[in-house]
Design an enzyme around this catalytic site. Structure first.
Site, PDB file in Angstrom:
ATOM      1  N   SER A 217       0.801  -1.301  -0.100  1.00 35.93           N
ATOM      2  CA  SER A 217       0.033  -0.043  -0.006  1.00 35.93           C
ATOM      3  C   SER A 217       0.948   1.404   0.013  1.00 35.93           C
ATOM      4  O   SER A 217       1.845   1.362   0.917  1.00 35.93           O
ATOM      5  CB  SER A 217      -0.669  -0.290   1.361  1.00 35.93           C
ATOM      6  OG  SER A 217      -1.711   1.030   1.344  1.00 35.93           O
ATOM      7  N   GLU A 221      -0.627   6.851  -3.505  1.00 37.97           N
ATOM      8  CA  GLU A 221      -0.081   6.403  -4.684  1.00 37.97           C
ATOM      9  C   GLU A 221      -0.707   5.137  -5.098  1.00 37.97           C
ATOM     10  O   GLU A 221      -0.484   4.535  -6.380  1.00 37.97           O
ATOM     11  CB  GLU A 221       1.350   6.529  -4.729  1.00 37.97           C
ATOM     12  CG  GLU A 221       1.811   7.666  -4.901  1.00 37.97           C
ATOM     13  CD  GLU A 221       3.418   7.745  -4.599  1.00 37.97           C
ATOM     14  OE1 GLU A 221       4.076   6.842  -5.386  1.00 37.97           O
ATOM     15  OE2 GLU A 221       3.928   8.457  -4.012  1.00 37.97           O
ATOM     16  N   GLY A 222      -1.578   4.673  -4.441  1.00 38.02           N
ATOM     17  CA  GLY A 222      -2.288   3.318  -4.691  1.00 38.02           C
ATOM     18  C   GLY A 222      -1.694   2.199  -4.046  1.00 38.02           C
ATOM     19  O   GLY A 222      -0.966   2.340  -3.061  1.00 38.02           O
ATOM     20  N   GLY A 248      -4.374   1.710   5.967  1.00 35.63           N
ATOM     21  CA  GLY A 248      -3.698   0.393   5.608  1.00 35.63           C
ATOM     22  C   GLY A 248      -4.390  -0.687   6.128  1.00 35.63           C
ATOM     23  O   GLY A 248      -4.551  -1.827   5.608  1.00 35.63           O
ATOM     24  N   ASP A 249      -4.908  -0.798   7.606  1.00 33.52           N
ATOM     25  CA  ASP A 249      -5.469  -1.920   8.026  1.00 33.52           C
ATOM     26  C   ASP A 249      -7.028  -2.062   7.186  1.00 33.52           C
ATOM     27  O   ASP A 249      -7.366  -2.993   6.885  1.00 33.52           O
ATOM     28  CB  ASP A 249      -5.829  -1.629   9.346  1.00 33.52           C
ATOM     29  CG  ASP A 249      -4.438  -1.559  10.179  1.00 33.52           C
ATOM     30  OD1 ASP A 249      -3.511  -2.150   9.616  1.00 33.52           O
ATOM     31  OD2 ASP A 249      -4.503  -0.956  11.313  1.00 33.52           O
TER      32      ASP A 249
END
Lengths: 310, 310
Positions: A217, A221-222, A248-249
């Site tokens: 991740s 920026e994807g 992120g989680d």
């Protein structure tokens, strides 16, 4: 959704957020508001999965008054708990926010978990994996814990035919790779664990060691996913701003949920991106509304066709 | 020593100290070491008194898992507890230290204590004051608490012929003055509570309202005590350096202990200065070795003769 997810959080926490007028080093800062919630990356993943309608069982060692608080909070939130009681106290993390500067995060290392307590965790993981559809191991290990623990859980899952996802770092990341997990590290964790000069080289090394897939991740920026045979890139949802803590989680939860639903790699990545964006938009750090995520999917361009995740 | 001291801590805390490599705003800081201890100014005063051989009863509202931890820690430390159980959770204070910069202190406001819970505290104070030799009320009130509570405890003590000491701030400082307490504010608290332009003018106002004595700890510049009839100044122990956190509470303990022993004002101030210096020298913040304090007494010049504290 299809099937139950076992989420292991090796080092859960009481996540405390302090609102202050202005962060300053060396001063006494009056806390205007205190928020507490159960934390640790796996706990965050499980919460997003549950809110998205996915059945979860949370495995976590808990100890002391802090552990008791985490347990009662998760029970109130109707999270299915398979907690293992330990002698030492569950850690606390403190996040200081002032609305202007970046938050300051103070992370306690975590309790010492005894060998017989880890053996108990092992037995619990084996028990709850029966009939499960996926395993997620997420977050740091407490100090002194053997990184091979993560590999053992991943192997237990794979031997039961259950896909395993690991968002871990350091030696545990390498161990999870060797055991065949889908990995979800960030670029820094990849380079730190492998000693590789960049993310791509490090991801290749993890794949060579046995990882099924390496998903990274990159925030705004994807996401990029690498398997031994191909690389799939999905851009982030454009024009999203908010609180990136816990995104992120949420992306991990989106990835796991899509995989359970039979999505191919490119589509699972798009759903991970959508859940990450929904978390950024959420007023509560780390939460992600599945309906919001669904509505954002259209704003993520399709990637080229991908293979389904293992 | 002569007699038992009742110490009221209206807003006790779990005092947590985090050692980090370097304090930085907006970063994730790994905590190298975590220390926890029961805190709040009154708890600190009681601990120093007990370590100096003075019998104490600690009155404090405690709630939640944090309150449970404070209670069990104080019981282990053999502090005589008269705790009142409340519904809301006892607060935490976090001190971040890196050995180079000044510590950053994050203070939670504290729990909401219900009216019937304060009434319970009142009854406990009245009960434990029977046969006591002094009352100390020290530290902040939790948010929403009526500052007249402090005045009521001070009056209860004085009606029982027991001298009362108050280290409080804001409206509670003014209320304690009107009730006839010996006050121990700092210069900032005096000006804030009275609106006076300087410490001397503010102290005079507090004396006019009824304070028995106003003792101000000026750190490395020593202590000054004002009564309606006189001012006594005692210098700090020269050449002392170390951790000043908690030195003011140790000075309060020294003042109370000397008063119980029948010291006159000037001598009580010297003992306060000696205990403050012993706390600065102590490896553990806020603790003060009575033997060290005693050995430092010779390094504090005598002041002119003083009247005994009321």
């Amino acid at each position: 959704m299809t099937g139950r997810v076992v989420v292991v959080t090796p080092n859960p926490a009481v996540d405390v957020t302090y609102d202050v007028d202005r962060q300053l080093v060396g001063e006494t800062l009056r806390v205007r508001e205190v928020r507490r919630r159960p934390g640790g990356k796996g706990v965050n993943v499980a919460r997003v999965l549950v809110s998205a309608g996915v059945d979860c069982t949370s495995v976590l060692p808990l100890g002391g008054e802090t552990g008791r608080w985490v347990r009662s909070s998760l029970v109130r939130a109707r999270v299915d708990l398979a907690a293992v009681e330990i002698g030492a106290a569950t850690r606390t993390t403190v996040t200081v926010v002032d609305g202007a500067q970046h938050p300051t995060i103070l992370t306690e290392p975590g309790p010492h978990v005894e060998a017989d307590e880890w053996a108990h965790v092992d037995r619990v993981v084996a028990r709850v994996l029966v009939g499960a559809a996926a395993l997620v191991v997420s977050g740091s290990l407490p100090p002194g814990a053997d990184p091979r623990l993560v590999a053992r859980w991943v192997r237990q899952a794979r031997e039961a035919g259950v896909p395993a996802f690991a968002d871990v770092s350091g030696a545990a990341l390498v161990a999870a790779a060797s055991a065949g997990a889908v990995l979800k590290p960030n670029a820094h964790e990849i380079c730190e664990a492998t000693g590789a000069p960049d993310e791509a080289a490090g991801a290749m090394e993890l794949l060579e060691r046995g990882a099924a897939c390496v998903v990274v991740s990159r925030g705004s920026e994807g996401l990029v996913a690498r398997t031994p045979s191909r690389t799939v890139v999905v851009p982030a949802v454009a024009g999203i701003s908010g609180n990136p803590v816990g995104a992120g989680d949420a992306a991990t939860a989106g990835l796991v949920r899509a995989t359970l639903a039979g999505a191919d790699l490119a589509d699972a990545l798009r759903q991970a991106a959508a859940f990450g964006a929904a978390a950024v938009l959420s007023p509560v750090a780390g939460e992600a509304d599945a309906a919001v995520a669904h509505s954002l999917l259209d704003r993520i361009p399709s990637s080229h066709e991908g293979a389904s995740l293992p």
